[in-house]
Design an enzyme around this catalytic site. Sequence first.
Site, PDB file in Angstrom:
ATOM      1  N   TYR A 101       4.373   6.441  10.084  1.00  0.00           N
ATOM      2  CA  TYR A 101       3.518   5.290   9.768  1.00  0.00           C
ATOM      3  C   TYR A 101       4.289   4.259   8.941  1.00  0.00           C
ATOM      4  O   TYR A 101       4.188   3.056   9.197  1.00  0.00           O
ATOM      5  CB  TYR A 101       2.263   5.746   9.018  1.00  0.00           C
ATOM      6  CG  TYR A 101       1.165   4.709   9.047  1.00  0.00           C
ATOM      7  CD1 TYR A 101       0.112   4.796   9.952  1.00  0.00           C
ATOM      8  CD2 TYR A 101       1.192   3.620   8.177  1.00  0.00           C
ATOM      9  CE1 TYR A 101      -0.883   3.826   9.996  1.00  0.00           C
ATOM     10  CE2 TYR A 101       0.207   2.650   8.213  1.00  0.00           C
ATOM     11  CZ  TYR A 101      -0.829   2.758   9.122  1.00  0.00           C
ATOM     12  OH  TYR A 101      -1.804   1.791   9.163  1.00  0.00           O
ATOM     13  N   PRO A 145      -3.230   0.201  19.233  1.00  0.00           N
ATOM     14  CA  PRO A 145      -3.011  -0.262  17.860  1.00  0.00           C
ATOM     15  C   PRO A 145      -3.230   0.778  16.760  1.00  0.00           C
ATOM     16  O   PRO A 145      -2.994   0.498  15.589  1.00  0.00           O
ATOM     17  CB  PRO A 145      -4.002  -1.423  17.719  1.00  0.00           C
ATOM     18  CG  PRO A 145      -5.052  -1.170  18.750  1.00  0.00           C
ATOM     19  CD  PRO A 145      -4.386  -0.446  19.867  1.00  0.00           C
ATOM     20  N   LYS A 193       1.791  -0.163  15.264  1.00  0.00           N
ATOM     21  CA  LYS A 193       3.216  -0.173  15.587  1.00  0.00           C
ATOM     22  C   LYS A 193       3.713  -1.335  16.442  1.00  0.00           C
ATOM     23  O   LYS A 193       4.921  -1.565  16.533  1.00  0.00           O
ATOM     24  CB  LYS A 193       3.584   1.132  16.334  1.00  0.00           C
ATOM     25  CG  LYS A 193       3.541   2.355  15.485  1.00  0.00           C
ATOM     26  CD  LYS A 193       4.717   2.384  14.535  1.00  0.00           C
ATOM     27  CE  LYS A 193       4.402   3.148  13.293  1.00  0.00           C
ATOM     28  NZ  LYS A 193       4.827   2.563  12.062  1.00  0.00           N
ATOM     29  N   HIS A 229       0.837  -1.199   0.000  1.00  0.00           N
ATOM     30  CA  HIS A 229       0.000   0.000   0.000  1.00  0.00           C
ATOM     31  C   HIS A 229       0.874   1.252   0.000  1.00  0.00           C
ATOM     32  O   HIS A 229       1.875   1.309   0.696  1.00  0.00           O
ATOM     33  CB  HIS A 229      -0.876   0.042   1.262  1.00  0.00           C
ATOM     34  CG  HIS A 229      -1.992  -0.958   1.248  1.00  0.00           C
ATOM     35  ND1 HIS A 229      -3.022  -0.924   2.149  1.00  0.00           N
ATOM     36  CD2 HIS A 229      -2.241  -2.005   0.426  1.00  0.00           C
ATOM     37  CE1 HIS A 229      -3.857  -1.918   1.899  1.00  0.00           C
ATOM     38  NE2 HIS A 229      -3.404  -2.593   0.864  1.00  0.00           N
ATOM     39  N   TYR A 282      -9.101   5.127   8.112  1.00  0.00           N
ATOM     40  CA  TYR A 282      -9.226   5.466   9.527  1.00  0.00           C
ATOM     41  C   TYR A 282     -10.315   6.537   9.621  1.00  0.00           C
ATOM     42  O   TYR A 282     -10.158   7.624   9.051  1.00  0.00           O
ATOM     43  CB  TYR A 282      -7.924   6.050  10.071  1.00  0.00           C
ATOM     44  CG  TYR A 282      -6.802   5.041  10.265  1.00  0.00           C
ATOM     45  CD1 TYR A 282      -5.988   4.656   9.207  1.00  0.00           C
ATOM     46  CD2 TYR A 282      -6.543   4.503  11.524  1.00  0.00           C
ATOM     47  CE1 TYR A 282      -4.953   3.739   9.389  1.00  0.00           C
ATOM     48  CE2 TYR A 282      -5.505   3.593  11.714  1.00  0.00           C
ATOM     49  CZ  TYR A 282      -4.723   3.217  10.648  1.00  0.00           C
ATOM     50  OH  TYR A 282      -3.703   2.315  10.843  1.00  0.00           O
TER      51      TYR A 282
HETATM   52  P1  RFL Z   1       3.575 -11.798  21.475  1.00  0.00           P
HETATM   53  O1  RFL Z   1       3.162 -11.879  20.056  1.00  0.00           O
HETATM   54  O2  RFL Z   1       2.573 -11.573  22.517  1.00  0.00           O
HETATM   55  O3  RFL Z   1       4.335 -13.172  21.761  1.00  0.00           O
HETATM   56  C1  RFL Z   1       4.664 -13.585  23.064  1.00  0.00           C
HETATM   57  C2  RFL Z   1       4.677 -15.097  23.073  1.00  0.00           C
HETATM   58  O4  RFL Z   1       5.126 -15.533  24.356  1.00  0.00           O
HETATM   59  C3  RFL Z   1       4.329 -16.627  24.771  1.00  0.00           C
HETATM   60  N1  RFL Z   1       4.446 -16.716  26.238  1.00  0.00           N
HETATM   61  C4  RFL Z   1       5.147 -17.663  26.870  1.00  0.00           C
HETATM   62  N2  RFL Z   1       5.830 -18.740  26.426  1.00  0.00           N
HETATM   63  C5  RFL Z   1       6.436 -19.518  27.349  1.00  0.00           C
HETATM   64  N3  RFL Z   1       6.382 -19.298  28.692  1.00  0.00           N
HETATM   65  C6  RFL Z   1       5.687 -18.248  29.183  1.00  0.00           C
HETATM   66  N4  RFL Z   1       5.631 -18.021  30.497  1.00  0.00           N
HETATM   67  C7  RFL Z   1       5.036 -17.368  28.258  1.00  0.00           C
HETATM   68  N5  RFL Z   1       4.290 -16.250  28.396  1.00  0.00           N
HETATM   69  C8  RFL Z   1       3.942 -15.869  27.157  1.00  0.00           C
HETATM   70  C9  RFL Z   1       2.958 -16.262  24.263  1.00  0.00           C
HETATM   71  O5  RFL Z   1       2.118 -17.412  24.171  1.00  0.00           O
HETATM   72  C10 RFL Z   1       3.288 -15.675  22.905  1.00  0.00           C
HETATM   73  O6  RFL Z   1       3.311 -16.654  21.882  1.00  0.00           O
HETATM   74  O7  RFL Z   1       4.704 -10.701  21.682  1.00  0.00           O
HETATM   75  P2  RFL Z   1       5.858 -10.134  20.680  1.00  0.00           P
HETATM   76  O8  RFL Z   1       6.602 -11.283  20.034  1.00  0.00           O
HETATM   77  O9  RFL Z   1       6.571  -9.132  21.457  1.00  0.00           O
HETATM   78  O10 RFL Z   1       5.075  -9.463  19.471  1.00  0.00           O
HETATM   79  C11 RFL Z   1       4.375  -8.271  19.672  1.00  0.00           C
HETATM   80  C12 RFL Z   1       3.096  -8.259  18.850  1.00  0.00           C
HETATM   81  O11 RFL Z   1       2.422  -9.503  18.965  1.00  0.00           O
HETATM   82  C13 RFL Z   1       2.166  -7.152  19.299  1.00  0.00           C
HETATM   83  O12 RFL Z   1       2.876  -5.944  19.498  1.00  0.00           O
HETATM   84  C14 RFL Z   1       1.037  -6.829  18.345  1.00  0.00           C
HETATM   85  O13 RFL Z   1       0.337  -7.941  17.877  1.00  0.00           O
HETATM   86  C15 RFL Z   1       0.080  -5.885  19.089  1.00  0.00           C
HETATM   87  N6  RFL Z   1      -1.264  -5.974  18.599  1.00  0.00           N
HETATM   88  C16 RFL Z   1      -1.551  -5.305  17.474  1.00  0.00           C
HETATM   89  N7  RFL Z   1      -0.595  -4.538  16.899  1.00  0.00           N
HETATM   90  C17 RFL Z   1      -0.857  -3.889  15.765  1.00  0.00           C
HETATM   91  O14 RFL Z   1       0.033  -3.212  15.254  1.00  0.00           O
HETATM   92  N8  RFL Z   1      -2.113  -3.979  15.194  1.00  0.00           N
HETATM   93  C18 RFL Z   1      -3.105  -4.761  15.732  1.00  0.00           C
HETATM   94  O15 RFL Z   1      -4.192  -4.850  15.203  1.00  0.00           O
HETATM   95  C19 RFL Z   1      -2.850  -5.445  16.914  1.00  0.00           C
HETATM   96  N9  RFL Z   1      -3.798  -6.221  17.491  1.00  0.00           N
HETATM   97  C20 RFL Z   1      -2.233  -6.766  19.239  1.00  0.00           C
HETATM   98  C21 RFL Z   1      -3.515  -6.886  18.645  1.00  0.00           C
HETATM   99  C22 RFL Z   1      -1.971  -7.428  20.446  1.00  0.00           C
HETATM  100  C23 RFL Z   1      -2.949  -8.193  21.098  1.00  0.00           C
HETATM  101  N10 RFL Z   1      -2.634  -8.772  22.377  1.00  0.00           N
HETATM  102  C24 RFL Z   1      -1.260  -8.867  22.812  1.00  0.00           C
HETATM  103  C25 RFL Z   1      -3.555  -9.086  23.365  1.00  0.00           C
HETATM  104  C26 RFL Z   1      -4.473  -7.685  19.241  1.00  0.00           C
HETATM  105  C27 RFL Z   1      -4.218  -8.337  20.464  1.00  0.00           C
HETATM  106  C28 RFL Z   1      -5.333  -9.192  21.017  1.00  0.00           C
HETATM  107  C1  PHB Z   2      -5.041  -4.515  11.200  1.00  0.00           C
HETATM  108  O1  PHB Z   2      -5.082  -4.763   9.975  1.00  0.00           O
HETATM  109  O2  PHB Z   2      -5.316  -5.380  12.044  1.00  0.00           O
HETATM  110  C2  PHB Z   2      -4.671  -3.158  11.650  1.00  0.00           C
HETATM  111  C3  PHB Z   2      -4.283  -2.214  10.725  1.00  0.00           C
HETATM  112  C4  PHB Z   2      -3.936  -0.940  11.157  1.00  0.00           C
HETATM  113  C5  PHB Z   2      -3.989  -0.639  12.497  1.00  0.00           C
HETATM  114  C6  PHB Z   2      -4.361  -1.601  13.419  1.00  0.00           C
HETATM  115  C7  PHB Z   2      -4.713  -2.868  12.994  1.00  0.00           C
HETATM  116  O3  PHB Z   2      -3.668   0.619  12.908  1.00  0.00           O
END
Ligand code: RFL
Ligand code: PHB
Length: 395
Positions: free
Chosen positions: A383, A291, A295, A72, A200
Amino acid sequence: MRTQVAIIGAGPAGLLLGHLLHRRGIDTLILERHSRSYIERRIRAGVLEHDVAELFAAVGLGERMRREGLAHGGIHLRFAGQTVRIDFRSLVGRGILVYGQHELVKDLVRARLASGAPLWFEAEAVAVEGHCDGRPEVRVRRGDRIETVAAEVVAGCDGFHGIARAAVPSSLRREYQKQYPYAWLGILARAAPASDELIYACHERGFALLSMRSPTLSRLYIQVPPGTDLAAWPDERVWEELELRLSAPGFRLERGEVVQKDLTRMRSFVVEPMRWGRLVLAGDAAHIVPPTGAKGLNLAVADVTHLARALFAFFEEGREEGLEAYSRLCLERVWKVQHFSWWMTQMLHRAPDASPFDHRRQLGELAALSASRAAQAWLAENYTGLPLDVSGIVD
Ligand code: RFL
Ligand code: PHB
């Protein structure tokens, strides 16, 4: 069991760190408390910054991403009946790649398993000890047994609810946090995205976001109060609300089967420092952003680039300076990204206690941004991603 680096967590941070260290011949063990199918199905982030996508490609992880990822060149801001395109390519010459985090996790897991390096699923770290005396150990629960893993360094990549951060007495760490008075209700739907690029929307009924995962899968969000009961939001109600908040002349939302519905809390969080002795934190274990700026995943990758470089110097040359500088280097970016994520969030959401003045000021902010190429360039720079230093990582 003994290894050079024990990595807790097979999220993007832990898996990428394992991948980069393995490429340099450094022994790692990745511990993941969930199963492979669980982590490969967890729907989370969807936007990769320009340099992050380039990094994955440069370290042999880009084949499917290049084929299936959606490139994009901008995003749309929709407010007060108008839609303004922020044209990233003309503003900063870069774009973003829309590629689901779970797809990235699948690619990383496949590469890890193919490499033969160990990745234990359903192995939960329950304690980290000895990191302040230079002899860290991780206690791991596998089934009904507790095993000990001895390592030279432990990387806590275990997300916000992990145990690594808590392995340091609270008197030695400082935590900063902010809760937002809203949450996101997200759906994943089998429907063609109604726009080529993300929208957005700042609407008087609250924020909405149109995103996607593929040409046939839409990912959509609406702002709701925190603590919302998903049962109160049947699919029909979600679609109606999305239609109201995203409406614009000529715009028609495609509906389709809702295959997932979830609630994401909105929080900003940072722990300082990100290292104590031989325990380092990376990704969500150390910081969370709301979110709105997309980032979280990208920031986790930025931490891992600093950490991988520090660990190369530590294991290959016995130098500790990289580890000592790790926290400072990461936090410089973390706070810039915290600011950007907060800024996008406050600009686009309707706070429940906002006054009529606050609403008008918010529209003034969006109008000012729309009228200023300089302001749009700042948004685009952030971004699409601040520059990522991949020296020493990508050959
Ligand atoms: P993660 O992906 O949470 O991975 C951590 C891993 O550690 C495991 N774990 C353990 N394993 C062994 N022993 C333990 N005691 C453990 N405790 C935990 C977990 O099972 C998991 O597999 O962290 P990491 O690698 O730092 O990555 C970061 C990203 O995942 C995170 O920043 C983003 O996904 C945040 N986030 C979003 N970011 C966006 O930019 N756009 C989004 O739409 C978005 N949606 C989200 C999200 C984070 C969410 N969380 C954490 C609740 C939606 C959700 C639901
Ligand atoms: C997503 O595609 O899940 C998404 C995209 C942009 C955002 C947050 C989530 O700012």
